[in-house]
Scaffold this motif. Sequence first.
Motif, PDB file in Angstrom:
ATOM      1  N   PRO A 344      22.107  -2.594  -3.595  1.00 61.98           N
ATOM      2  CA  PRO A 344      22.872  -3.628  -2.895  1.00 61.98           C
ATOM      3  C   PRO A 344      23.248  -4.788  -3.796  1.00 61.98           C
ATOM      4  N   LYS A 345      24.018  -5.699  -3.243  1.00 58.34           N
ATOM      5  CA  LYS A 345      24.306  -6.955  -3.921  1.00 58.34           C
ATOM      6  C   LYS A 345      23.225  -7.948  -3.497  1.00 58.34           C
ATOM      7  N   VAL A 346      22.589  -8.611  -4.463  1.00 57.08           N
ATOM      8  CA  VAL A 346      21.453  -9.476  -4.157  1.00 57.08           C
ATOM      9  C   VAL A 346      21.624 -10.850  -4.805  1.00 57.08           C
ATOM     10  N   LYS A 347      20.887 -11.814  -4.254  1.00 58.11           N
ATOM     11  CA  LYS A 347      20.839 -13.151  -4.854  1.00 58.11           C
ATOM     12  C   LYS A 347      19.411 -13.393  -5.338  1.00 58.11           C
ATOM     13  N   VAL A 348      19.199 -13.406  -6.657  1.00 57.37           N
ATOM     14  CA  VAL A 348      17.872 -13.674  -7.216  1.00 57.37           C
ATOM     15  C   VAL A 348      17.623 -15.179  -7.170  1.00 57.37           C
ATOM     16  N   PHE A 349      16.354 -15.558  -6.880  1.00 60.96           N
ATOM     17  CA  PHE A 349      16.072 -16.995  -6.750  1.00 60.96           C
ATOM     18  C   PHE A 349      14.627 -17.357  -7.099  1.00 60.96           C
ATOM     19  N   PHE A 350      13.786 -16.358  -7.426  1.00 59.65           N
ATOM     20  CA  PHE A 350      12.375 -16.650  -7.663  1.00 59.65           C
ATOM     21  C   PHE A 350      11.823 -15.677  -8.711  1.00 59.65           C
ATOM     22  N   SER A 351      10.979 -16.211  -9.615  1.00 59.09           N
ATOM     23  CA  SER A 351      10.317 -15.385 -10.621  1.00 59.09           C
ATOM     24  C   SER A 351       8.845 -15.233 -10.280  1.00 59.09           C
ATOM     25  N   THR A 352       8.413 -13.987 -10.098  1.00 59.10           N
ATOM     26  CA  THR A 352       6.991 -13.761  -9.819  1.00 59.10           C
ATOM     27  C   THR A 352       6.148 -13.915 -11.088  1.00 59.10           C
ATOM     28  N   LYS A 353       6.773 -13.818 -12.248  1.00 61.03           N
ATOM     29  CA  LYS A 353       6.034 -13.954 -13.512  1.00 61.03           C
ATOM     30  C   LYS A 353       5.640 -15.411 -13.754  1.00 61.03           C
ATOM     31  N   SER A 354       6.557 -16.319 -13.452  1.00 57.79           N
ATOM     32  CA  SER A 354       6.258 -17.744 -13.635  1.00 57.79           C
ATOM     33  C   SER A 354       5.855 -18.413 -12.331  1.00 57.79           C
ATOM     34  N   ASN A 355       5.957 -17.640 -11.212  1.00 59.21           N
ATOM     35  CA  ASN A 355       5.631 -18.156  -9.880  1.00 59.21           C
ATOM     36  C   ASN A 355       6.406 -19.443  -9.585  1.00 59.21           C
ATOM     37  N   ALA A 356       7.714 -19.386  -9.823  1.00 55.69           N
ATOM     38  CA  ALA A 356       8.544 -20.576  -9.644  1.00 55.69           C
ATOM     39  C   ALA A 356       9.962 -20.182  -9.241  1.00 55.69           C
ATOM     40  N   ARG A 357      10.644 -21.103  -8.584  1.00 53.62           N
ATOM     41  CA  ARG A 357      12.041 -20.883  -8.233  1.00 53.62           C
ATOM     42  C   ARG A 357      12.889 -20.908  -9.499  1.00 53.62           C
ATOM     43  N   ILE A 358      13.932 -20.114  -9.488  1.00 51.10           N
ATOM     44  CA  ILE A 358      14.880 -20.082 -10.601  1.00 51.10           C
ATOM     45  C   ILE A 358      16.270 -20.347 -10.045  1.00 51.10           C
ATOM     46  N   LEU A 359      17.215 -20.618 -10.914  1.00 48.19           N
ATOM     47  CA  LEU A 359      18.578 -20.885 -10.490  1.00 48.19           C
ATOM     48  C   LEU A 359      19.137 -19.646  -9.781  1.00 48.19           C
ATOM     49  N   PRO A 360      19.569 -19.769  -8.510  1.00 54.91           N
ATOM     50  CA  PRO A 360      20.084 -18.607  -7.785  1.00 54.91           C
ATOM     51  C   PRO A 360      21.268 -17.964  -8.493  1.00 54.91           C
ATOM     52  N   GLU A 361      21.280 -16.641  -8.481  1.00 50.12           N
ATOM     53  CA  GLU A 361      22.363 -15.894  -9.118  1.00 50.12           C
ATOM     54  C   GLU A 361      22.615 -14.610  -8.324  1.00 50.12           C
ATOM     55  N   VAL A 362      23.878 -14.347  -8.015  1.00 49.51           N
ATOM     56  CA  VAL A 362      24.251 -13.133  -7.285  1.00 49.51           C
ATOM     57  C   VAL A 362      24.478 -12.006  -8.283  1.00 49.51           C
ATOM     58  N   ILE A 363      23.820 -10.872  -8.029  1.00 41.87           N
ATOM     59  CA  ILE A 363      23.908  -9.713  -8.924  1.00 41.87           C
ATOM     60  C   ILE A 363      24.268  -8.476  -8.105  1.00 41.87           C
ATOM     61  N   ASP A 364      25.243  -7.739  -8.559  1.00 43.12           N
ATOM     62  CA  ASP A 364      25.604  -6.458  -7.938  1.00 43.12           C
ATOM     63  C   ASP A 364      24.854  -5.361  -8.686  1.00 43.12           C
ATOM     64  N   LEU A 365      23.822  -4.823  -8.059  1.00 45.26           N
ATOM     65  CA  LEU A 365      22.972  -3.830  -8.727  1.00 45.26           C
ATOM     66  C   LEU A 365      23.693  -2.498  -8.964  1.00 45.26           C
ATOM     67  N   SER A 366      24.848  -2.324  -8.349  1.00 43.03           N
ATOM     68  CA  SER A 366      25.584  -1.062  -8.519  1.00 43.03           C
ATOM     69  C   SER A 366      26.508  -1.081  -9.740  1.00 43.03           C
ATOM     70  N   GLN A 367      26.694  -2.250 -10.330  1.00 45.15           N
ATOM     71  CA  GLN A 367      27.596  -2.345 -11.471  1.00 45.15           C
ATOM     72  C   GLN A 367      27.012  -1.643 -12.703  1.00 45.15           C
TER      73      GLN A 367
END
Length: 399
Positions: A344-367
Motif C-alpha cells: 500500500p501507500k503509507v505515511k511513515v512517522f515513527f522510528s522504533t529504533k530511536s523510539n521517536a517521531r520522525i518527519l512524516p513522509e508518504v511512500i508508495d511501497l509498490s514503486q
Amino acid sequence: MLKKIPIGQLRIGMYLHKLDVTWINHPFWRSAFRISLQSEIDDLISSGVTEVTIDTKKGLDVVREVKASPPPPAPVPKAPRKVEITEELEQAARICTKAKREVELMFHQARMGKALDGNQAMALVSEISSSVTRNPSALISLARLKNKDDYTYMHSVAVCGLMIALAMQLGMSEEDVRYCGLAGLLHDIGKMDIPMTVINKPGSLTEKEFEAIKRHPETGHALLSASHHIHPIVLDVCLHHHEKIDGTGYPHQFSADQISLYARMGAICDVYDAITSDRAYRRGWHPADALRKMTEWTSDHLDAGVFQAFVKSLGIYPIGSLVRLESGRLAVVVDKNQSSLLKPKVKVFFSTKSNARILPEVIDLSQPGSTDKVVAIEDPIEWNFPDFNQLWSDGVPYL
C-alpha cells in the motif's frame, strides 16, 4: 380488472397479476408484483415470456398508441473521475455530515409511523456512490471514525459505502450497485423501534433486550414493505443480513444457498463496520485485525468468496491501519494499490529504533525504487499516538 396483454405492451407502473409460464421459466422469485423498472420488462422478454396478465385496479392500464416524434437521446452522464484520497477526503467529510443528519431524520420519521420514500433515500445513496467511485477509501474510512453516540446512524452510512464498494468489486450493474447501497443505508431501519438506551447500553444485554434486538430485521422489513419505491434487494438485505452460512443466524435460520448474494454482502459489510467501530461497551478493532479475524468466520458465518472480494475492495491493509516496516519505521496506511494489495501507500512517522517521531513522509511501497515492505500489523492503542487518525485523514473533521 384482469387483462391479458402481449409482453410488448407491458410498461412501468402496471401490476403483473400472472405470468403464463411456470416459475422456473421466468427470472423473478414471485409472479405478482408492480413493474417499477424497465430492466424487469427486459428480463421477462429475454426469458421468452410472450403474454402476461395485468390487474388494472392495482396498476396502470394499456394506453392507446399515439404516434409522436421520438424524443431526443438523453445525455450520457459522465462517470466521476478517479482522484487521490487526499483530494476526496474533504468532500467525503461533507457527505458524511449530511448523511448522518438525513439518516437520523429517516429513523425519526420511522418512529413517528411515516412511510419511507426509496426514491428520496436514493438521492443520498447517489452522493455516497459518487464519492466511493472517485475514491472508495475516503468516505468508508471516515465513516469508521464515528462517535459511539452516533453509531446507529453512521453505521448505516458506513454500510452503504461498503456495500457500494463491494458491489463494484463484484462487477455488478450500475443499477444493482445503487440498490446495494440503498440496502446498506436502510438495513438497520428496524432499530428505530428499539430504545437507544438498549442499543447503546454499556453493559451486557438481558435476555429480553437481546430478543428485542433480534427482532429488528423483521421490524425493518415490515416498515419497508409498507413504504414507497423499495426494491426487493433492499427488503432482502434488511430481513436477512444476520443470517449465517451454518444456519445459526436469525430471523429464519437460513443456511448456505438459502441466503441470497445480497444478504451475504450485507452480513459482511455489517459485521466489518460493527467490529471496527468504537461502541459504548468496547473499543473498535484495528481494520487489518478485523479482516484477519473475519477470515476465521468464513468457515461458518460468512461467505468465503464474497469475503475475498470484500478484502480486495478495502485492501489487505485498509486505510488507517498501523503497520511496521522492515526498516523499523511505523507507518499508517493512507491508500491502497489495487494492483498490489500487499504494497500500500503509507505515511511513515515513527522510528522504533530511536523510539521517536520522525518527519512524516508518504511512500508508495509498490514503486520499483521502494526497498521497504510491511512486516507486521501494529495496534495504535498500544502505541498511544493521540493524533493517529489525523495522520491519515489530514485532520479532516466531519462530525
